[in-house]
Design a protein around this motif. Structure first.
Motif, PDB file in Angstrom:
ATOM      1  N   PHE A 176     -17.881  12.306  -5.733  1.00 30.73           N
ATOM      2  CA  PHE A 176     -18.557  11.243  -6.479  1.00 30.73           C
ATOM      3  C   PHE A 176     -17.959   9.873  -6.152  1.00 30.73           C
ATOM      4  O   PHE A 176     -18.673   8.897  -5.935  1.00 30.73           O
ATOM      5  CB  PHE A 176     -18.421  11.507  -7.983  1.00 30.73           C
ATOM      6  CG  PHE A 176     -18.807  10.344  -8.850  1.00 30.73           C
ATOM      7  CD1 PHE A 176     -20.132  10.059  -9.099  1.00 30.73           C
ATOM      8  CD2 PHE A 176     -17.833   9.525  -9.408  1.00 30.73           C
ATOM      9  CE1 PHE A 176     -20.484   8.982  -9.892  1.00 30.73           C
ATOM     10  CE2 PHE A 176     -18.175   8.446 -10.195  1.00 30.73           C
ATOM     11  CZ  PHE A 176     -19.517   8.183 -10.434  1.00 30.73           C
ATOM     12  N   VAL A 177     -16.624   9.806  -6.108  1.00 32.52           N
ATOM     13  CA  VAL A 177     -15.956   8.531  -5.842  1.00 32.52           C
ATOM     14  C   VAL A 177     -16.301   8.008  -4.458  1.00 32.52           C
ATOM     15  O   VAL A 177     -16.567   6.813  -4.261  1.00 32.52           O
ATOM     16  CB  VAL A 177     -14.424   8.694  -5.998  1.00 32.52           C
ATOM     17  CG1 VAL A 177     -13.706   7.451  -5.501  1.00 32.52           C
ATOM     18  CG2 VAL A 177     -14.071   8.972  -7.449  1.00 32.52           C
ATOM     19  N   TRP A 178     -16.302   8.915  -3.482  1.00 31.05           N
ATOM     20  CA  TRP A 178     -16.523   8.483  -2.098  1.00 31.05           C
ATOM     21  C   TRP A 178     -18.002   8.392  -1.723  1.00 31.05           C
ATOM     22  O   TRP A 178     -18.332   7.941  -0.622  1.00 31.05           O
ATOM     23  CB  TRP A 178     -15.808   9.435  -1.138  1.00 31.05           C
ATOM     24  CG  TRP A 178     -14.329   9.325  -1.233  1.00 31.05           C
ATOM     25  CD1 TRP A 178     -13.487  10.149  -1.896  1.00 31.05           C
ATOM     26  CD2 TRP A 178     -13.516   8.305  -0.648  1.00 31.05           C
ATOM     27  NE1 TRP A 178     -12.192   9.726  -1.771  1.00 31.05           N
ATOM     28  CE2 TRP A 178     -12.171   8.584  -0.997  1.00 31.05           C
ATOM     29  CE3 TRP A 178     -13.782   7.178   0.147  1.00 31.05           C
ATOM     30  CZ2 TRP A 178     -11.113   7.795  -0.595  1.00 31.05           C
ATOM     31  CZ3 TRP A 178     -12.715   6.396   0.557  1.00 31.05           C
ATOM     32  CH2 TRP A 178     -11.394   6.703   0.181  1.00 31.05           C
ATOM     33  N   LYS A 179     -18.886   8.818  -2.620  1.00 35.05           N
ATOM     34  CA  LYS A 179     -20.308   8.875  -2.278  1.00 35.05           C
ATOM     35  C   LYS A 179     -20.900   7.503  -2.022  1.00 35.05           C
ATOM     36  O   LYS A 179     -21.615   7.285  -1.058  1.00 35.05           O
ATOM     37  CB  LYS A 179     -21.080   9.589  -3.393  1.00 35.05           C
ATOM     38  CG  LYS A 179     -22.569   9.735  -3.094  1.00 35.05           C
ATOM     39  CD  LYS A 179     -23.280  10.416  -4.259  1.00 35.05           C
ATOM     40  CE  LYS A 179     -24.782  10.477  -3.994  1.00 35.05           C
ATOM     41  NZ  LYS A 179     -25.507  11.074  -5.133  1.00 35.05           N
ATOM     42  N   GLY A 180     -20.626   6.566  -2.900  1.00 35.95           N
ATOM     43  CA  GLY A 180     -21.226   5.235  -2.771  1.00 35.95           C
ATOM     44  C   GLY A 180     -20.181   4.192  -2.431  1.00 35.95           C
ATOM     45  O   GLY A 180     -19.183   4.058  -3.138  1.00 35.95           O
ATOM     46  N   LYS A 181     -20.380   3.447  -1.370  1.00 34.25           N
ATOM     47  CA  LYS A 181     -19.410   2.433  -0.953  1.00 34.25           C
ATOM     48  C   LYS A 181     -19.302   1.325  -1.988  1.00 34.25           C
ATOM     49  O   LYS A 181     -18.207   0.840  -2.291  1.00 34.25           O
ATOM     50  CB  LYS A 181     -19.814   1.854   0.398  1.00 34.25           C
ATOM     51  CG  LYS A 181     -19.702   2.847   1.553  1.00 34.25           C
ATOM     52  CD  LYS A 181     -20.073   2.199   2.874  1.00 34.25           C
ATOM     53  CE  LYS A 181     -19.931   3.197   4.026  1.00 34.25           C
ATOM     54  NZ  LYS A 181     -20.297   2.598   5.329  1.00 34.25           N
ATOM     55  N   LEU A 182     -20.451   0.922  -2.549  1.00 36.25           N
ATOM     56  CA  LEU A 182     -20.433  -0.148  -3.545  1.00 36.25           C
ATOM     57  C   LEU A 182     -19.688   0.291  -4.794  1.00 36.25           C
ATOM     58  O   LEU A 182     -18.905  -0.458  -5.376  1.00 36.25           O
ATOM     59  CB  LEU A 182     -21.869  -0.561  -3.894  1.00 36.25           C
ATOM     60  CG  LEU A 182     -22.020  -1.742  -4.856  1.00 36.25           C
ATOM     61  CD1 LEU A 182     -21.383  -2.994  -4.262  1.00 36.25           C
ATOM     62  CD2 LEU A 182     -23.485  -1.991  -5.187  1.00 36.25           C
ATOM     63  N   ARG A 183     -19.945   1.527  -5.215  1.00 34.77           N
ATOM     64  CA  ARG A 183     -19.265   2.058  -6.393  1.00 34.77           C
ATOM     65  C   ARG A 183     -17.763   2.172  -6.144  1.00 34.77           C
ATOM     66  O   ARG A 183     -16.954   1.867  -7.010  1.00 34.77           O
ATOM     67  CB  ARG A 183     -19.854   3.417  -6.735  1.00 34.77           C
ATOM     68  CG  ARG A 183     -19.184   4.092  -7.928  1.00 34.77           C
ATOM     69  CD  ARG A 183     -20.042   5.213  -8.479  1.00 34.77           C
ATOM     70  NE  ARG A 183     -20.438   6.160  -7.449  1.00 34.77           N
ATOM     71  CZ  ARG A 183     -21.467   6.988  -7.557  1.00 34.77           C
ATOM     72  NH1 ARG A 183     -22.205   6.962  -8.644  1.00 34.77           N
ATOM     73  NH2 ARG A 183     -21.756   7.840  -6.599  1.00 34.77           N
ATOM     74  N   LEU A 184     -17.403   2.617  -4.954  1.00 33.69           N
ATOM     75  CA  LEU A 184     -15.987   2.729  -4.600  1.00 33.69           C
ATOM     76  C   LEU A 184     -15.311   1.367  -4.620  1.00 33.69           C
ATOM     77  O   LEU A 184     -14.220   1.205  -5.170  1.00 33.69           O
ATOM     78  CB  LEU A 184     -15.855   3.364  -3.211  1.00 33.69           C
ATOM     79  CG  LEU A 184     -14.423   3.457  -2.647  1.00 33.69           C
ATOM     80  CD1 LEU A 184     -13.561   4.335  -3.536  1.00 33.69           C
ATOM     81  CD2 LEU A 184     -14.449   3.980  -1.222  1.00 33.69           C
ATOM     82  N   LEU A 185     -15.992   0.356  -4.048  1.00 34.32           N
ATOM     83  CA  LEU A 185     -15.428  -0.995  -4.017  1.00 34.32           C
ATOM     84  C   LEU A 185     -15.271  -1.556  -5.426  1.00 34.32           C
ATOM     85  O   LEU A 185     -14.228  -2.136  -5.764  1.00 34.32           O
ATOM     86  CB  LEU A 185     -16.330  -1.911  -3.179  1.00 34.32           C
ATOM     87  CG  LEU A 185     -15.889  -3.372  -3.058  1.00 34.32           C
ATOM     88  CD1 LEU A 185     -14.539  -3.462  -2.364  1.00 34.32           C
ATOM     89  CD2 LEU A 185     -16.929  -4.189  -2.304  1.00 34.32           C
ATOM     90  N   ALA A 186     -16.306  -1.358  -6.261  1.00 32.83           N
ATOM     91  CA  ALA A 186     -16.243  -1.855  -7.639  1.00 32.83           C
ATOM     92  C   ALA A 186     -15.114  -1.169  -8.409  1.00 32.83           C
ATOM     93  O   ALA A 186     -14.383  -1.815  -9.170  1.00 32.83           O
ATOM     94  CB  ALA A 186     -17.577  -1.624  -8.337  1.00 32.83           C
ATOM     95  N   GLY A 187     -14.964   0.143  -8.193  1.00 32.83           N
ATOM     96  CA  GLY A 187     -13.906   0.878  -8.880  1.00 32.83           C
ATOM     97  C   GLY A 187     -12.524   0.419  -8.459  1.00 32.83           C
ATOM     98  O   GLY A 187     -11.632   0.263  -9.298  1.00 32.83           O
ATOM     99  N   ILE A 188     -12.349   0.182  -7.165  1.00 31.37           N
ATOM    100  CA  ILE A 188     -11.049  -0.281  -6.661  1.00 31.37           C
ATOM    101  C   ILE A 188     -10.711  -1.657  -7.234  1.00 31.37           C
ATOM    102  O   ILE A 188      -9.576  -1.897  -7.681  1.00 31.37           O
ATOM    103  CB  ILE A 188     -11.057  -0.326  -5.115  1.00 31.37           C
ATOM    104  CG1 ILE A 188     -11.090   1.097  -4.541  1.00 31.37           C
ATOM    105  CG2 ILE A 188      -9.824  -1.067  -4.589  1.00 31.37           C
ATOM    106  CD1 ILE A 188     -11.255   1.158  -3.043  1.00 31.37           C
ATOM    107  N   ILE A 189     -11.689  -2.566  -7.239  1.00 32.36           N
ATOM    108  CA  ILE A 189     -11.456  -3.916  -7.777  1.00 32.36           C
ATOM    109  C   ILE A 189     -11.091  -3.850  -9.251  1.00 32.36           C
ATOM    110  O   ILE A 189     -10.149  -4.518  -9.709  1.00 32.36           O
ATOM    111  CB  ILE A 189     -12.699  -4.798  -7.563  1.00 32.36           C
ATOM    112  CG1 ILE A 189     -12.902  -5.077  -6.058  1.00 32.36           C
ATOM    113  CG2 ILE A 189     -12.576  -6.113  -8.326  1.00 32.36           C
ATOM    114  CD1 ILE A 189     -14.184  -5.805  -5.738  1.00 32.36           C
ATOM    115  N   LEU A 190     -11.824  -3.022 -10.006  1.00 29.31           N
ATOM    116  CA  LEU A 190     -11.569  -2.900 -11.439  1.00 29.31           C
ATOM    117  C   LEU A 190     -10.174  -2.357 -11.707  1.00 29.31           C
ATOM    118  O   LEU A 190      -9.429  -2.899 -12.541  1.00 29.31           O
ATOM    119  CB  LEU A 190     -12.627  -1.988 -12.059  1.00 29.31           C
ATOM    120  CG  LEU A 190     -12.592  -1.827 -13.584  1.00 29.31           C
ATOM    121  CD1 LEU A 190     -12.786  -3.166 -14.269  1.00 29.31           C
ATOM    122  CD2 LEU A 190     -13.665  -0.831 -14.033  1.00 29.31           C
TER     123      LEU A 190
END
Length: 466
Positions: free
Chosen positions: A197-211
């Protein structure tokens, strides 16, 4: 034969009890969902309603609508934990509902989604086309998943001004915990493993890392900067309380000598804005007021014993008869401050700016005044017994010399002190000092000292200088 019927569209209908079970589960989940959103909104309103005065005076947190006050620390601990618990309870119900729907469509793929109970989550499974569908998706995604993290962030952001390091770290860790919980439940909802799930979406991964990086930044730097009084000036409004022009103490009905009107002992007010605030006869012993702005504040007769006022702005502040025993005033600005009869015994006044300060009858015994600016200061009848005035400037630029009328200089160290132009200074006072080594004196005084007390111009013993 059965295959032919299926091919002809004669498929078995889903039993009514299954549709009713999904409808009942949808209704229950909707109730919990609305309760969850309502609780988050209530938490946000309460946090927004908590002002700086409430934080510092430990006043009750005011709960809106029901108009009830609750203990401040209790609310800031319990409320975010209840928000996380409610989110988990909602997710358990949502996971169960999602499981029922998937089983329905597995056995009865021809069932139209319109037959399901039409609440927001079910509608989003088959969103409308165009802008309306996008709005539905965004509303559900934020309210169901990310609203928890946003509200959890509010608690440490508001509480960090109190400069309670333990509570700040506890509250600051909750958004990080909430983010991990949200990611895990969302991966379960989408029927994926957590890693996938974490690696599925690049945008989601980037948002999660920033947060997560922002949350770690808060824990690693913001809390520490707040304890320093705001490392950067533009951060002060976010990290330090503003209690300017406020009456923070009230005279009690029954008053007697030695009674302090308010207890702020040990309070953390680093970098606080206390301009023109009233703290008369307040107990601020062991308080932390580093870089605080106390311009024109009223601290008359206040107890500031062992208080940290390093680099504080105390210009024109009323400190008359205040107890500043062993206080740290290193680098403090005390220009035109009223320190009449104040107790500054053993206080650290290294590099302090005391121009035009009123120090009549102040007790400065054993005070550290190395490098202090005392131009035009009034030291009339002040006690400077064994005070260290190494490098002190009693005649700063265009200012007049300090007034030393009947000041006690017995045992004072005046190494490299600037004494030119000092007013009402006598040879008798200078004869009682510990040393005048490399001191800058008026020529008349210098000749008299050289003739009558030459030992005062000699270098002090190395251990004494140290």
């Amino acid at each position: 034969m059965e295959d032919e019927k299926l091919n002809n569209g004669n498929r078995p209908e889903a039993p009514d009890w299954l549709i009713e079970n999904i409808a009942e589960a949808s209704k229950n989940t909707r109730k919990i969902y609305l309760l969850y959103l309502g609780f988050l909104a209530y938490c946000a309103l309460t946090v927004f309603g908590t002002n700086d005065r409430t934080l510092i005076l430990n006043e009750p947190a005011h709960l809106p609508i029901i108009n009830v006050g609750v203990p401040l620390e209790g609310f800031f601990i319990v409320a975010p934990l209840m928000a996380i618990f409610t989110f988990v309870y909602l997710q358990l119900n949502l996971q169960n509902l999602n499981k029922l729907k998937l089983e329905l469509w597995k056995d009865h793929p021809h069932i139209k989604k319109e037959r399901l109970y039409p609440w927001l989550i079910n509608v989003v499974d088959d969103p409308a086309k165009g802008a309306m569908g996008n709005i539905q998706l965004y509303v559900v995604s934020f309210s169901l998943w990310w609203s928890l993290v946003v509200v959890l962030i509010l608690f440490p952001v508001y509480y960090v001004k109190k400069h309670d390091i333990v509570m700040s770290y506890i509250l600051g860790s909750l958004p990080l915990l909430g983010t991990i919980i949200v990611f895990w439940f969302k991966s379960q909802y989408e029927m994926l493993g957590f890693k996938k799930f974490v690696w599925k979406g690049k945008l989601r991964l980037l948002a999660g890392i920033i947060l997560i990086l922002l949350e770690f930044f808060f824990l690693a730097f913001i809390i520490r900067w707040s304890m320093q009084g705001g490392k950067y000036e533009f951060l002060k409004p976010w990290l330090c309380v503003d209690l300017s022009y406020q009456v923070l103490v009230n005279e009690p009905e029954t008053d007697y000598e030695g009674l302090y009107w308010a207890d702020f002992s040990g309070v953390h007010l680093e970098g606080a804005n206390l301009q023109s605030s009233v703290l008369k006869r307040a107990d601020l012993s062991d308080a932390h007021l580093k870089k605080a702005d106390l311009w024109r504040a009223n601290l008359q007769e206040a107890n500031l014993r062992s208080t940290n006022l390093q680099e504080a702005d105390l210009r024109s502040t009323n400190l008359q008869e205040a107890n500043l025993f062993f206080a740290n005033l290193q680098g403090a600005r005390l220009f035109r401050a009223n320190l009449q009869r104040a107790n500054l015994e053993k206080a650290n006044l290294q590099g302090a700016e005391l121009g035009y300060a009123s120090l009549q009858e102040a007790d400065l015994a054993e005070a550290d005044l190395k490098g202090a600016g005392l131009g035009s200061a009034n030291l009339q009848e002040a006690n400077l017994d064994e005070a260290d005035l190494k490098g002190a400037d009693l005649f700063d630029g265009d200012l007049q010399g300090a007034n030393l009328y009947r000041s006690n200089l017995q045992g004072a160290s005046l190494v490299n002190a600037k004494l030119q132009g000092a007013r009402n200074l006598t040879i008798e006072q200078l004869s009682e000092v510990k040393t005048l080594y490399e001191a800058k004196l008026d020529s008349v005084f210098y000749e008299q000292i050289k003739a009558q007390y030459p030992h005062l111009l000699e270098p002090p013993p190395p251990e004494e200088e140290e």
